[in-house]
Design a protein around this motif. Structure first.
Motif, PDB file in Angstrom:
ATOM      1  N   VAL A 229      24.906  35.259  29.757  1.00  0.00           N
ATOM      2  CA  VAL A 229      24.062  34.711  30.822  1.00  0.00           C
ATOM      3  C   VAL A 229      23.288  35.865  31.445  1.00  0.00           C
ATOM      4  CG1 VAL A 229      24.076  33.582  33.083  1.00  0.00           C
ATOM      5  CG2 VAL A 229      25.625  32.782  31.273  1.00  0.00           C
ATOM      6  N   THR A 240      16.746  31.832  35.015  1.00  0.00           N
ATOM      7  CA  THR A 240      18.003  32.222  34.373  1.00  0.00           C
ATOM      8  C   THR A 240      18.022  31.694  32.945  1.00  0.00           C
ATOM      9  OG1 THR A 240      19.065  30.251  35.304  1.00  0.00           O
ATOM     10  CG2 THR A 240      19.339  32.320  36.506  1.00  0.00           C
ATOM     11  N   TYR A 242      20.426  31.720  28.914  1.00  0.00           N
ATOM     12  CA  TYR A 242      21.683  31.979  28.221  1.00  0.00           C
ATOM     13  C   TYR A 242      21.411  32.166  26.736  1.00  0.00           C
ATOM     14  CZ  TYR A 242      21.692  27.256  26.268  1.00  0.00           C
ATOM     15  OH  TYR A 242      21.364  26.117  25.566  1.00  0.00           O
ATOM     16  N   ARG A 264      17.090  27.874  28.714  1.00  0.00           N
ATOM     17  CA  ARG A 264      17.177  27.976  30.170  1.00  0.00           C
ATOM     18  C   ARG A 264      18.587  27.614  30.605  1.00  0.00           C
ATOM     19  NH1 ARG A 264      12.547  27.645  33.553  1.00  0.00           N
ATOM     20  NH2 ARG A 264      14.067  27.460  35.231  1.00  0.00           N
ATOM     21  N   LEU A 265      19.132  28.387  31.530  1.00  0.00           N
ATOM     22  CA  LEU A 265      20.465  28.084  32.046  1.00  0.00           C
ATOM     23  C   LEU A 265      20.380  26.954  33.064  1.00  0.00           C
ATOM     24  CD1 LEU A 265      23.487  28.943  32.134  1.00  0.00           C
ATOM     25  CD2 LEU A 265      22.868  30.356  34.100  1.00  0.00           C
ATOM     26  N   ASP A 266      19.599  27.153  34.109  1.00  0.00           N
ATOM     27  CA  ASP A 266      19.355  26.115  35.113  1.00  0.00           C
ATOM     28  C   ASP A 266      17.855  25.831  35.095  1.00  0.00           C
ATOM     29  OD1 ASP A 266      18.661  25.047  37.910  1.00  0.00           O
ATOM     30  OD2 ASP A 266      20.851  25.020  37.969  1.00  0.00           O
ATOM     31  N   VAL A 313      31.491  25.839  32.466  1.00  0.00           N
ATOM     32  CA  VAL A 313      30.507  26.076  31.420  1.00  0.00           C
ATOM     33  C   VAL A 313      31.198  26.349  30.084  1.00  0.00           C
ATOM     34  CG1 VAL A 313      28.568  26.822  32.843  1.00  0.00           C
ATOM     35  CG2 VAL A 313      30.344  28.466  32.254  1.00  0.00           C
ATOM     36  N   LEU A 321      24.109  24.735  25.719  1.00  0.00           N
ATOM     37  CA  LEU A 321      24.962  24.857  26.893  1.00  0.00           C
ATOM     38  C   LEU A 321      25.700  23.559  27.168  1.00  0.00           C
ATOM     39  CD1 LEU A 321      25.601  26.747  29.415  1.00  0.00           C
ATOM     40  CD2 LEU A 321      23.866  25.384  30.590  1.00  0.00           C
TER      41      LEU A 321
END
Length: 468
Positions: A229, A240, A242, A264-266, A313, A321
């Motif tokens: 991350v 953010t 990953y 994209r993480l979020d 996660v 994810l």
């Protein structure tokens, strides 16, 4: 109960971690010790502005009842952290909880050092007192790499040894994550660049906007994958991401990260600098959600920033994810739901809402005097979830601008929405998350309207958990 449960500000989250006043940014050093979760965070205790950086500290027996503790780390006059105790992690070093963090002295040029602080009494359940070491264990980036950004150590175990990541940016604009062998926390050996922004998978997943990767975090999955991350820095906080893949020995006493996929993480605009806690059977993640309203309003309120709910996660078999709210959050639910069927229902100031759809479904959550609506639209056939903010503005001092609808590509038939004051957290099945700040106006109407091919609706109002 939350550390800030009694704030009169209607925009203040009541059930998430934040100090009662002042500034909060990055979560730091989530750590399990003697049956309690400890969580630290970047904190200015004197004003709601990003300056005078300390480490605040809370702990919890259950991830929902958080207790304040004294400030853990404060800048040391004349010391390596005189200009701030910046982000890092906490590890168990032979029975002694130890903070590994970025120190910046008054002569800094943007490059941090790696500093240590140890719990003064490991037998103290609250870990209330911390003692910084007087000198850094790493005084700056390795020679020969032309590193111009260097910060945010994260320590993990792999192959029977202890290793650390450090976020970096190079003079040519390439971001990277550096790797160190730190089996002995007092003796760090540079072990190479673990992965950089010119990796083809990373470049496709993140684009080329970031000039540095901040707050690198790594967690292992049950299937043997690792998830890296990173927070994407383009001279200010941006987004953010990953990367999933495998760790392999590199033949030179280090490791290489074979990247498999990324994204994209979020997907929201108000989430950054997440921190990960690797537990025996899961990994937990918290993020920082900054203010997206005018600084004058922030100064009147006297507080800025909040940490998100804890999220579990992992990764799916395809490498994407996997993310869900921590199940402990269900401890906050009132004894009975306030809504159990589609239709119209008034919404409380804070709620935990789940909607399951058989087909195209629209969930309206807020209506303005002009008739605009804040909506979540599920389209399982098209594989999209859309958050439309209507006419609720964002006025960010930091982070990306704009309030355009966010479209997440996820084959979701269920969404869960957690709203707490101005903090809005959306989970699309277990494949995507969106964090935004939404500031209600006095004449806005909080009303749930669910229409379309709806399968189920259930909503709970949170109640402060009781002790015992």
């Amino acid at each position: 109960m939350s550390p800030a449960a009694h704030s009169p500000d209607p925009h203040a989250p009541r059930f998430r971690v934040r100090p009662p006043a002042g500034w909060i940014n990055d979560p730091n050093g989530p750590f399990r010790w003697r049956g309690r979760h400890h969580l630290f965070y970047q904190h200015n205790p004197d004003a709601p502005v990003h300056a005078n950086v300390h480490w605040g500290h809370v702990s919890s027996p259950d991830l929902v009842r958080w207790e304040h503790h004294p400030i853990a780390l404060a800048p040391t006059p004349g010391g390596p952290d005189e200009a701030g105790c910046w982000s890092g992690c906490v590890v168990d070093d032979d029975g002694v909880p130890t903070a590994v963090y970025t120190g910046v002295d008054r002569h800094h040029t943007g490059l941090g050092t790696i500093c240590l602080a140890r719990a003064a009494d490991p037998d103290d359940e609250a870990l209330a007192e911390w003692k910084p070491l007087p000198t850094p264990v790493v005084t700056g980036p390795p020679a020969g790499l032309d590193v111009v950004m260097y910060r945010d150590p994260f320590v993990f175990r792999w192959g029977g040894r202890r290793w650390a990541l450090v976020g970096a940016g190079h003079a040519d604009g390439t971001p990277s994550v550096l790797l160190y062998d730190c089996e002995d926390l007092a003796d760090w050996r540079f072990a190479g660049v673990l992965v950089a922004g010119d990796d083809p998978v990373a470049a496709e997943a993140f684009g080329d906007g970031a000039v540095g990767w901040e707050c690198p975090q790594l967690y292992a999955t049950a299937g043997g994958d690792w998830v890296l991350v990173v927070s994407l820095w383009d001279k200010e906080p941006c987004a953010t991401g990953y990367l999933t893949g495998r760790l392999h020995p590199d033949g030179r006493g280090g490791a290489r990260f074979e990247v498999r996929t990324g994204g994209r993480l979020d997907h929201g605009r108000d989430f950054y600098a997440p921190a990960v806690l690797q537990e025996t059977d899961r990994a937990l993640l918290w993020g920082w959600s900054w203010e997206a309203r005018a600084q004058s309003e922030v100064e009147r309120a006297g507080w800025a920033g909040v940490l998100t709910s804890p999220r579990v996660v992992d990764v799916h078999p395809d490498g994407a994810l996997r993310v869900v709210p921590a199940p402990e959050l269900e401890l906050l639910r009132a004894a009975e739901p306030f809504v159990t069927a589609p239709g119209r229902s008034p919404l409380p100031e804070a709620y935990d809402l789940t909607v399951r759809a058989d087909g195209l479904t629209t969930v309206s959550l807020l209506r303005s005097a002009s008739g605009a609506e804040l909506t979540v639209r599920l389209d399982p056939d098209q594989g999209t979830v859309t958050l439309d903010r209507g006419d609720w503005p964002r006025t960010p001092g930091i982070g990306p601008e704009g309030s355009a609808p966010i479209v997440v590509r996820a084959p979701a038939r269920e969404v869960r929405v957690l709203v707490d004051g101005s903090l809005f957290e959306l989970f699309a099945d277990d494949r995507a998350m969106v964090t935004e700040r939404v500031y209600r106006r006095p004449d806005d109407v909080r009303e749930l309207v669910v229409a379309g091919a709806v399968a189920a609706v259930t909503g709970w109002e949170p109640a402060p958990p009781t002790h015992g």
